[in-house]
Design a protein around this motif. Structure first.
Motif, PDB file in Angstrom:
ATOM      1  N   ASP A 345       1.054   3.621   4.518  1.00  0.00           N
ATOM      2  CA  ASP A 345       0.691   2.479   4.628  1.00  0.00           C
ATOM      3  C   ASP A 345       0.006   1.744   5.909  1.00  0.00           C
ATOM      4  N   LEU A 404       3.953  -6.261   7.228  1.00  0.00           N
ATOM      5  CA  LEU A 404       4.927  -5.587   6.459  1.00  0.00           C
ATOM      6  C   LEU A 404       6.226  -5.557   7.030  1.00  0.00           C
ATOM      7  N   ASN A 408      10.633  -3.606   7.334  1.00  0.00           N
ATOM      8  CA  ASN A 408      10.498  -3.044   6.014  1.00  0.00           C
ATOM      9  C   ASN A 408      10.568  -1.493   5.832  1.00  0.00           C
TER      10      ASN A 408
ATOM     11  N   ILE B  28       1.673  -5.865  -1.103  1.00  0.00           N
ATOM     12  CA  ILE B  28       2.836  -5.739  -0.539  1.00  0.00           C
ATOM     13  C   ILE B  28       4.088  -6.266  -1.172  1.00  0.00           C
ATOM     14  N   GLU B  29       3.850  -7.668  -1.443  1.00  0.00           N
ATOM     15  CA  GLU B  29       4.475  -8.760  -2.021  1.00  0.00           C
ATOM     16  C   GLU B  29       5.016  -7.849  -3.438  1.00  0.00           C
ATOM     17  N   GLY B  31       5.014  -4.809  -4.292  1.00  0.00           N
ATOM     18  CA  GLY B  31       5.787  -3.684  -4.154  1.00  0.00           C
ATOM     19  C   GLY B  31       7.369  -3.968  -3.603  1.00  0.00           C
ATOM     20  N   THR B  32       7.274  -4.949  -2.744  1.00  0.00           N
ATOM     21  CA  THR B  32       8.517  -5.449  -2.238  1.00  0.00           C
ATOM     22  C   THR B  32       9.619  -5.858  -3.476  1.00  0.00           C
ATOM     23  N   ALA B  33       9.040  -6.616  -4.386  1.00  0.00           N
ATOM     24  CA  ALA B  33       9.838  -7.210  -5.470  1.00  0.00           C
ATOM     25  C   ALA B  33      10.035  -6.209  -6.718  1.00  0.00           C
ATOM     26  N   ASP B  71       9.395   3.933  -8.152  1.00  0.00           N
ATOM     27  CA  ASP B  71       9.716   3.638  -6.714  1.00  0.00           C
ATOM     28  C   ASP B  71       8.583   4.688  -5.967  1.00  0.00           C
ATOM     29  N   ILE B  75       4.999   1.203   0.723  1.00  0.00           N
ATOM     30  CA  ILE B  75       4.945   0.001   0.069  1.00  0.00           C
ATOM     31  C   ILE B  75       3.539  -0.487  -0.576  1.00  0.00           C
ATOM     32  N   LYS B  78       3.836   1.289  -3.688  1.00  0.00           N
ATOM     33  CA  LYS B  78       4.721   0.790  -4.713  1.00  0.00           C
ATOM     34  C   LYS B  78       4.070  -0.456  -5.372  1.00  0.00           C
ATOM     35  N   GLY B  79       3.468  -1.311  -4.624  1.00  0.00           N
ATOM     36  CA  GLY B  79       2.623  -2.401  -5.101  1.00  0.00           C
ATOM     37  C   GLY B  79       1.562  -1.995  -6.241  1.00  0.00           C
TER      38      GLY B  79
END
Lengths: 409, 139
Positions: A345, A404, A408, B28-29, B31-33, B71, B75, B78-79
């Motif tokens: 990332d 991030l 995170n 990123i959002e 991925g986080t969700a 998964d 991140i 993941k997104g």
């Protein structure tokens, strides 16, 4: 006087933009950029002087042969070798190490003998030895490093008491940046009757090397990490030792007489250079070394050390910034993680900001295992990098942290 | 919604961002969700090869349709996986196998498509298609 702006002007690529942002090239550990004069030199040979070396009676062949051999002498002087017979051109540091593993191994390694490498070697200084051990029934031993990235020299004495015939040691670690005390290691190894190969891939462009003062038996480096072309590298070996070693590849150039009954091999260094060499690459490498020699590795090293000190200080101000490798003597690179953010990332977002770094296992999985991580990010500097670039880099890291969230996963 | 319609929807969502930073913030959002993958599915078999980060894709066939979960420890990856799940989950294996993805290029993430890219987007798509092809052949 070291003038970074003047140096930068010689590298056309440093003027380009990536995604509309000025390129900041911090991936010099993987490959450096090339100054125009190296490429122009090669262009001149490709376009106006090309002919195969060592075999033509004609004018152009002589020109190329002379230039090829002049490069050999340039390399000899650059690393202060005793003779140009000790300079073997290869495809790169990896091939140089493979040559030794094959040829030295063929002649000197038997069942139960030991090869010693360090825990901080990259794959090119591990796998060829493993292959040799498999062929010969020899044993690979590993000299560990401490968490700050320093080799455990007490352990070295214990390991050398075994049947170690050859020690493979990296001069400067491509992950930790550690500059290893190779002279001391060589002394100890010699006292124990072992030969030493120094992998100088990461140090050749950053510090002066004197193979005679070091008394190393072999030294390997790649051209493309010292502002030269890709696909060409060097193996230095002590003449007496090289004489005793058998050739490893057969073909043209490495022979004196060929009969179906028996072939007589050529003298050094040609014995180890089968087939048409990348002579224009070799000429380019010679030009690169002249260029670096003209600026002076003392000045380059001093400048880069300042750069490293500055970057380390600035980056440590960032909360959650973790540096892997904090040895007192370091070459100009920083491997790191930012909080719990995945290095991929970090690399992806830096790329969008025009900053090129390396991420992943950095061709040194054992080092990753030492720290229990799956990967790292690495910024590696060269003489054309600047404090201003480091400022932009720090700002970018802070931006990524905000984006991030420091914690995170 | 068909695969194409879902792709179109994503393209429209991304069209509101003119800054790359906002696009990545959105990724990123996403991925986080994305709900975490059940640990039992984080197997070597489900691990996508060719990624610098670790990515797992799990596929399940229910009433003739494929459902994906995924998964990753990175991140952004993941997104991207979340987007792929959105496009492919609940579709018939033969539709997935035949799909010709356009949205990745259209939302300006095509730099992730090159085979030299180690983020594994191509490998993820390939793996999804392999699941679909295997199941199409089996049915």
């Amino acid at each position: 006087m070291f003038d970074v702006e003047k140096i930068r002007a010689g590298f056309p690529i440093l003027k380009r933009e990536i995604y509309g942002k000025p390129l900041i090239y911090f991936d010099n550990g993987a490959t450096s950029q090339r100054p125009a004069r190296v490429v122009e030199k090669m262009d001149e040979y490709y376009l106006n002087r090309n002919a195969n070396v060592h075999r033509g009676v004609h004018h152009l062949s002589n020109i190329c042969t002379d230039a090829n051999e002049e490069s050999r002498r340039t390399v000899r002087d650059f690393i202060r070798a005793a003779s140009e017979k000790e300079i073997i051109f290869t495809r790169g540091a990896t091939e140089s190490i493979n040559l030794v593993a094959y040829s030295f191994g063929e002649r000197f390694i038997g069942k139960g003998d030991e090869i010693l490498v360090t825990e901080m070697e990259h794959h090119a200084d591990i796998v060829p030895w493993q292959m040799l051990c498999e062929r010969k029934g020899a044993v690979l031993k590993v000299l560990p490093f401490t968490d700050d990235g320093v080799l455990n020299l007490e352990e070295l004495d214990r390991l050398l008491a075994g049947r170690v015939k050859l020690v493979g040691v990296v001069h400067a670690s491509n992950v930790l940046g550690t500059v290893n005390p190779v002279k001391k290691i060589i002394e100890k190894a010699h006292a124990a009757g072992a030969k030493v190969l120094v992998d100088a891939a990461q140090s050749i462009a950053h510090t002066e090397i004197d193979v005679q003062a070091l008394d190393c038996d072999f030294l390997a480096f790649s051209g493309h990490k010292i502002y030269g072309p890709t696909g060409v590298g060097v193996l230095y070996g002590k003449e007496a030792l090289l004489e005793e070693m058998p050739p490893w590849q057969g073909g043209g150039e490495m022979i004196r007489e060929v009969r179906f009954e028996k072939t007589i091999y050529n003298d050094l260094p040609f014995k180890f250079e089968a087939g048409t060499p990348d002579f224009i690459g070799i000429i380019g490498l010679g030009e690169a070394l002249k260029y670096v020699g003209g600026i002076g590795l003392k000045a380059i090293g001093a400048y880069e050390e300042e750069l490293l000190k500055y970057a380390t200080g600035r980056l440590q101000e960032i909360s959650g910034f973790r540096i892997f490798g904090t040895a007192p003597e370091k070459t100009a690179l920083i491997s790191f993680q930012v909080g719990k953010i995945h290095p991929l990332d970090v690399g992806t977002l830096l790329d969008r900001m025009g900053i090129a770094i390396r991420t992943g296992q950095l061709c040194a999985e054992p080092v990753m295992q030492h720290y229990g991580v799956h990967g790292m990010a690495r910024a590696s500097f060269a003489m054309y990098n600047t404090r201003e670039e480091i400022d932009v880099f720090c700002e970018a890291i802070r931006k990524i942290e905000t984006l991030l969230g420091a914690g995170n996963a | 919604m068909t695969i194409q319609e879902k792709e179109q929807e994503i393209v429209e969502e991304f069209a509101v961002f003119d800054d790359w930073m906002d696009k990545y913030a959105y990724l990123i959002e996403l991925g986080t969700a994305l709900p975490p993958l059940d640990e039992q599915y984080k197997t070597d078999e489900n691990l996508i090869k060719g990624c610098q980060s670790r990515v797992w894709f799990h596929a399940e066939l229910k009433e003739g349709r494929l459902w994906f979960s995924a998964d990753s420890d990175a991140i952004i990856t993941k997104g991207i996986a979340a987007l792929l799940i959105r496009v492919f989950s609940g579709e018939k294996p033969q539709d997935i196998a035949a799909a010709d993805l356009k949205f990745i290029e259209e939302i300006g993430l095509s730099q992730h498509l090159s085979p030299t890219r180690s983020n594994g987007l191509l490998s993820m798509v390939k793996q999804i298609k392999l699941y679909a092809i295997a199941l199409t052949a089996g049915s």
